[in-house]
Design an enzyme around this catalytic site. Structure first.
Site, short mmCIF file in Angstrom:
data_model
loop_
_atom_site.label_atom_id
_atom_site.label_comp_id
_atom_site.label_asym_id
_atom_site.label_seq_id
_atom_site.Cartn_x
_atom_site.Cartn_y
_atom_site.Cartn_z
CB CYS A 142 -11.28 -7.36 5.91
SG CYS A 142 -12.78 -6.74 5.11
N GLY A 143 -9.01 -7.25 8.29
CA GLY A 143 -7.94 -7.99 8.94
C GLY A 143 -8.27 -8.21 10.41
CG LEU A 144 -5.44 -6.99 13.32
CD1 LEU A 144 -4.58 -5.90 13.95
CD2 LEU A 144 -5.14 -8.33 13.94
CG ASP A 145 -10.96 -3.38 12.53
OD1 ASP A 145 -10.65 -3.48 13.73
OD2 ASP A 145 -10.78 -2.36 11.85
CG LEU A 157 -1.81 1.23 1.40
CD1 LEU A 157 -2.82 1.34 0.27
CD2 LEU A 157 -2.51 1.17 2.75
CE LYS A 163 -10.98 -0.50 15.96
NZ LYS A 163 -10.48 -1.85 15.78
CB ILE A 171 -10.68 -0.71 4.86
CG1 ILE A 171 -11.86 -0.74 3.90
CG2 ILE A 171 -9.56 0.18 4.35
CD1 ILE A 171 -12.55 0.60 3.70
#
Length: 147
Positions: free
Chosen positions: A117-120, A10, A79, A115
């Site tokens: 999707c990884g840790l979230d 990125l 969040k 966005i």
């Protein structure tokens, strides 16, 4: 709107597009891609300087999502606290705020990771469809960069 997904880094798009990622309203930026944004761009310090008392304003307003610009980085607030998980609703609200700013500012191209999707933990198929729906009436070029 044009939309594409590519493999790569990125940060190779830094200076060529606005980089978009997700953060919490407490600006912790302690894990995942947010930590990389802090390391590469001093994002935590810059967010706290540019948006003092943001967490209190975020709580008081009752908003679920927001889009905060720092130079060529867009911080999608999805969040309240770093340890929470975003919802599709909070991500939708943040993306809509970004799209509204995009229409007004006619900003350059956007580049983002997968966005929220990884840790979230949100599902990429749903998030991808949401991004394309929110930006469908814009003239922007969106590049999603996956490692």
């Amino acid at each position: 709107m044009t939309y594409r997904e590519v493999q790569g880094d990125l940060f190779d798009f830094y200076g060529k597009a606005f980089l978009v990622h997700c953060v919490s309203a407490d600006f912790a930026l302690g894990k995942g891609i947010a930590k990389q944004f802090d390391q590469n761009c001093q994002m935590k310090k810059r967010l706290r300087q540019e948006y003092p008392d943001y967490l209190a304003r975020y709580r008081a307003s009752g908003m679920k999502g927001d889009a905060l610009w720092i130079d060529s980085v867009v911080n999608l607030v999805t969040k309240e606290r770093y340890y929470q998980k975003p919802t599709y609703q909070s991500l939708q609200e943040a993306l809509e705020k970004l799209a509204d700013q995009y229409r007004v500012d006619e900003a350059a191209d956007l580049a983002m990771p997968l966005i929220a999707c990884g840790l979230d933990g949100l599902e990429w198929d749903k998030v991808s469809a949401m991004i394309q729906d929110v930006f469908r009436d814009t003239v922007c070029n969106i590049t999603v960069v996956e490692r």
